[in-house]
Write an enzyme that holds these catalytic residues in place. Structure first.
Site, PDB file in Angstrom:
ATOM      1  N   HIS A 171       0.820  -1.211   0.000  1.00 33.08           N
ATOM      2  CA  HIS A 171       0.000   0.000   0.000  1.00 33.08           C
ATOM      3  C   HIS A 171       0.848   1.252   0.000  1.00 33.08           C
ATOM      4  O   HIS A 171       0.507   2.259  -0.601  1.00 33.08           O
ATOM      5  CB  HIS A 171      -0.881   0.011   1.254  1.00 33.08           C
ATOM      6  CG  HIS A 171      -2.251  -0.478   0.967  1.00 33.08           C
ATOM      7  ND1 HIS A 171      -2.932  -1.315   1.813  1.00 33.08           N
ATOM      8  CD2 HIS A 171      -3.068  -0.247  -0.066  1.00 33.08           C
ATOM      9  CE1 HIS A 171      -4.110  -1.570   1.303  1.00 33.08           C
ATOM     10  NE2 HIS A 171      -4.221  -0.937   0.165  1.00 33.08           N
ATOM     11  N   ARG A 226     -13.091  11.408 -25.804  1.00 30.24           N
ATOM     12  CA  ARG A 226     -13.871  10.212 -25.488  1.00 30.24           C
ATOM     13  C   ARG A 226     -15.297  10.653 -25.222  1.00 30.24           C
ATOM     14  O   ARG A 226     -15.527  11.596 -24.466  1.00 30.24           O
ATOM     15  CB  ARG A 226     -13.299   9.535 -24.248  1.00 30.24           C
ATOM     16  CG  ARG A 226     -14.156   8.366 -23.809  1.00 30.24           C
ATOM     17  CD  ARG A 226     -13.549   7.641 -22.666  1.00 30.24           C
ATOM     18  NE  ARG A 226     -13.615   8.387 -21.424  1.00 30.24           N
ATOM     19  CZ  ARG A 226     -13.007   7.997 -20.311  1.00 30.24           C
ATOM     20  NH1 ARG A 226     -12.286   6.904 -20.307  1.00 30.24           N
ATOM     21  NH2 ARG A 226     -13.120   8.701 -19.222  1.00 30.24           N
ATOM     22  N   GLU A 230     -11.108  -1.823 -22.866  1.00 31.83           N
ATOM     23  CA  GLU A 230     -11.132  -1.823 -21.405  1.00 31.83           C
ATOM     24  C   GLU A 230     -11.716  -3.117 -20.854  1.00 31.83           C
ATOM     25  O   GLU A 230     -11.797  -3.306 -19.650  1.00 31.83           O
ATOM     26  CB  GLU A 230     -11.998  -0.659 -20.893  1.00 31.83           C
ATOM     27  CG  GLU A 230     -11.642   0.672 -21.496  1.00 31.83           C
ATOM     28  CD  GLU A 230     -12.355   1.826 -20.838  1.00 31.83           C
ATOM     29  OE1 GLU A 230     -11.775   2.424 -19.929  1.00 31.83           O
ATOM     30  OE2 GLU A 230     -13.501   2.134 -21.230  1.00 31.83           O
ATOM     31  N   ASN A 282      -6.668   1.119 -16.729  1.00 34.37           N
ATOM     32  CA  ASN A 282      -7.283   1.145 -15.400  1.00 34.37           C
ATOM     33  C   ASN A 282      -8.477   0.196 -15.362  1.00 34.37           C
ATOM     34  O   ASN A 282      -8.634  -0.620 -14.458  1.00 34.37           O
ATOM     35  CB  ASN A 282      -7.768   2.556 -15.042  1.00 34.37           C
ATOM     36  CG  ASN A 282      -6.695   3.603 -15.267  1.00 34.37           C
ATOM     37  OD1 ASN A 282      -5.520   3.287 -15.238  1.00 34.37           O
ATOM     38  ND2 ASN A 282      -7.106   4.835 -15.502  1.00 34.37           N
ATOM     39  N   ASP A 283      -9.334   0.333 -16.373  1.00 39.40           N
ATOM     40  CA  ASP A 283     -10.506  -0.538 -16.400  1.00 39.40           C
ATOM     41  C   ASP A 283     -10.159  -1.933 -16.902  1.00 39.40           C
ATOM     42  O   ASP A 283     -10.728  -2.917 -16.441  1.00 39.40           O
ATOM     43  CB  ASP A 283     -11.601   0.078 -17.274  1.00 39.40           C
ATOM     44  CG  ASP A 283     -12.415   1.076 -16.485  1.00 39.40           C
ATOM     45  OD1 ASP A 283     -12.799   0.757 -15.342  1.00 39.40           O
ATOM     46  OD2 ASP A 283     -12.645   2.186 -16.989  1.00 39.40           O
ATOM     47  N   CYS A 333      -3.909   4.833 -22.756  1.00 35.61           N
ATOM     48  CA  CYS A 333      -4.239   6.100 -22.097  1.00 35.61           C
ATOM     49  C   CYS A 333      -4.588   5.891 -20.625  1.00 35.61           C
ATOM     50  O   CYS A 333      -5.007   6.815 -19.951  1.00 35.61           O
ATOM     51  CB  CYS A 333      -5.370   6.826 -22.813  1.00 35.61           C
ATOM     52  SG  CYS A 333      -6.922   5.928 -22.790  1.00 35.61           S
TER      53      CYS A 333
HETATM   54  C1  PEP Z   1      -8.948   3.605 -18.152  1.00 34.01           C
HETATM   55  O1  PEP Z   1      -9.907   2.932 -17.784  1.00 34.01           O
HETATM   56  O2  PEP Z   1      -7.762   3.199 -18.135  1.00 34.01           O
HETATM   57  C2  PEP Z   1      -9.156   4.971 -18.674  1.00 34.01           C
HETATM   58  C3  PEP Z   1      -8.178   5.644 -19.227  1.00 34.01           C
HETATM   59  O3  PEP Z   1     -10.381   5.517 -18.497  1.00 34.01           O
HETATM   60  P1  PEP Z   1     -10.936   6.010 -17.071  1.00 34.01           P
HETATM   61  O4  PEP Z   1      -9.807   5.981 -16.106  1.00 34.01           O
HETATM   62  O5  PEP Z   1     -11.463   7.384 -17.298  1.00 34.01           O
HETATM   63  O6  PEP Z   1     -11.999   4.997 -16.803  1.00 34.01           O
HETATM   64 MG    MG Z   2     -11.882   3.528 -18.311  1.00 24.64          MG
END
Ligand code: PEP
Ligand code: MG
Length: 546
Positions: free
Chosen positions: A186, A319, A411, A434-435, A482
């Site tokens: 963490h 987007r 994603e 991220n997703d 991204c």
């Molecule tokens: C992601 O999911 O990596 C992304 C760039 O979109 P967000 O973080 O806005 O969901």
């Molecule tokens: Mg995303």
């Protein structure tokens, strides 16, 4: 004078230098005796101590947000765990003084977690932190950990508790160096989210003492002692920016445009000032999070024109509204979904009965008009796309508005498995790591306790990106990244080696990523990518890619 330089594990990128503040070590192991004369009274001391510790942590949690808040709240939940309190009181009944009873009860808990290995083992550190705080309170000692800093400093500790890291202020806490800990702890995750350079697992670091001066490189893991405050400041600030000439490319000239992630006009202006070569992700929903109703055409145009104008003549990838899950838009998001992250989010809103499709049409019209007005090279992409059919539907909508470059975000793991079909429909794809990590690992990206699964160095995630790189070579459709992964200077060469053509990030990371790419050849990127993908876990992947 001998100056001590050490090598640790890079845990949070960036470089900083300054004076050392040694973080106080936790109270030692309390003695087993003497047995309390009045066990009932001794046992009754524990709960108030727990309450004091909880209240202090709560005050800290109230003053922060995001990951830092999540971690503190997870720690508070551990402090208040009734089993911990009951076990400690029972031990007092068996003749232990209260501090010793808390120590033993917490250790039993921590050992159980450590025995579970992996992610749970890392949480054992959280329990020890809680233990030390309660023990210090019962012994009338000052709370262990980081005191409030009165001036900027490099913090050096045997280990830092997540609760300590969560309370740090970037700019005051210049950098962190810990002797223990790993890059998925963490502490490391928080340091990254706070943007504080950090080196963990740095053997020998506790030999540094207050008043010495260090330069810490969180990207390479180097910790270098220097003689004076001035040297530390100069070396720390020897901005990597100076080493990046503003054009994203490898040492042998393989071009990788470095783009900014923005949410509004001021963010776009900052991106341009930070020398972004365009915008790789304009999160349009961020400008409308508090809008109760669909923003008027005029309001939308103000926002779109403001962002695109900062990049006239350059690519700007907008987007379409990614409403839902952690970013509800009151005028679009469906109420009462049991699992909103798995529900009607992103492009899906435009495809269910309701006004979503009309909102999309109006947004595409506004974006196309803004491109004409500003001269930016508009690209538009849809979030949360799962199938080639969805991609085709979206591209048709874009074409109807004269948008010549239309793409989708990758994603969802299903979209990786059908990448060739999706790429056949679109002009480009952009990976939202991220997703993609969240859906790959079934690990809520907002949850502190499962954060390590969302580490962008997870080999499983890298292997998915490799599949996209291969599909990109076959289809000729470029793939960008991204998500947060693109902002890690050590990961950037790996992504390029996997076949990623553009990287888009918070613009503060551009210079460091640019400098990192400029230091490696494309072949080196490929070798690092292969090594990271072959690694068994994120720690090994990071080390393999050095
Ligand atoms: C992601 O999911 O990596 C992304 C760039 O979109 P967000 O973080 O806005 O969901
Ligand atoms: Mg995303």
């Amino acid at each position: 004078m001998t100056l001590l330089s050490l090598q640790g594990i890079p845990a949070s990128p960036g470089r900083a230098g300054g004076r050392v503040v040694r973080v106080a070590d936790a109270p030692g192991e309390p003695p087993v005796g003497p047995a309390p004369a009045d066990p009932a009274a001794e046992g009754a001391r524990i709960e108030p101590a727990v309450e004091v510790v909880s209240a202090r942590l709560q005050a800290r949690a109230d003053s922060v947000s995001g990951d830092a808040k999540d971690v503190l709240e997870a720690t508070i939940a551990m402090v208040g765990d009734p089993a911990l309190l009951d076990n400690a009181r029972e031990l007092v009944g068996h003749g232990r003084p209260a501090p010793r009873a808390v120590w033993e009860a917490a250790n039993a808990f921590a050992e159980m977690l450590a025995g579970m290995g992996g992610y749970m083992a890392e949480r054992a550190r959280d329990i020890q932190d809680v233990r030390d705080r309660i023990v210090a309170e019962l012994q009338g000692l000052p709370a262990p950990g980081v005191a409030d800093l009165d001036a900027p400093a490099v913090l050096v500790a045997a280990d830092l508790a997540p609760a300590d890291t969560a309370g740090l202020r970037p700019g005051v806490a210049l950098a962190l160096v810990t002797e223990q800990g790993g890059p998925t702890s963490h502490t490391a995750i928080l340091a990254r989210s706070l943007g504080i350079p950090a080196v963990v697992g740095c053997a020998g670091a506790t030999a540094y003492s207050d008043g010495q001066f260090l330069v810490v490189d969180g990207s390479s893991g180097e910790v270098v002692e220097v003689a004076t405050a001035e040297e530390a400041t100069v070396a720390g600030a020897a901005a990597v920016a100076a080493e990046w000439d503003g054009v994203g490319r490898t040492a042998d000239g393989h071009v990788v445009p470095l783009l900014a992630n923005v949410g509004d006009a001021p963010g776009a202006a900052k991106g341009a000032a930070d020398r972004a070569e365009g915008v790789g992700l304009f999160r349009t929903e961020l400008a409308f999070l508090s809008a109760a109703e669909e923003p008027s055409e005029q309001r939308q145009r103000e926002v779109y024109d403001g962002v695109l104008a900062a990049f006239a003549g350059k690519p700007v990838t907008a987007r379409t509204l990614d409403a839902g899950a952690d970013k509800p838009l009151p005028f679009l998001t469906l109420d009462g979904e049991p699992n909103p992250a798995l529900g009607v989010r992103g492009l899906r809103i435009a495809r269910v009965p309701g006004n979503g499709a009309d909102v999309l049409e109006r947004q595409l019209a506004g974006l196309a008009a803004a491109a004409k007005e500003t001269g930016a090279e508009l690209k538009v992409m849809a979030p949360m796309v799962a199938t080639a059919e969805e991609a085709r539907w979206f591209v048709e909508r874009c074409r109807a508005h004269g948008i010549t470059s239309a793409g989708v975000m990758i994603e969802i793991p299903a979209a990786v498995l059908t990448a060739r079909e999706i790429m056949a429909e679109v002009d480009f794809v952009s990976v939202g790591t991220n997703d993609l990590a969240q859906y790959l690992f079934a690990a809520d990206r907002q949850s502190g306790p499962v954060a390590a699964l969302n580490d962008p160095w997870q080999p499983a995630l890298l292997r998915l990106i490799r599949m996209l790189g291969e599909a990109s070579v076959e289809t000729g459709t470029p793939v960008g990244v991204c998500g947060e992964a693109a902002a890690d200077p050590a990961l950037a060469p790996v992504l390029v080696g996997l076949g990623v053509a553009t990287l888009s990030m918070g613009s503060g990371a551009l210079a460091a990523v640019g400098a990192s790419l400029a230091s490696v050849t494309l072949d080196e990127c490929r070798a690092r990518a292969a090594a990271a993908c072959a690694a068994p876990d994120p720690i090994a992947a990071r080390q393999a890619a050095l």
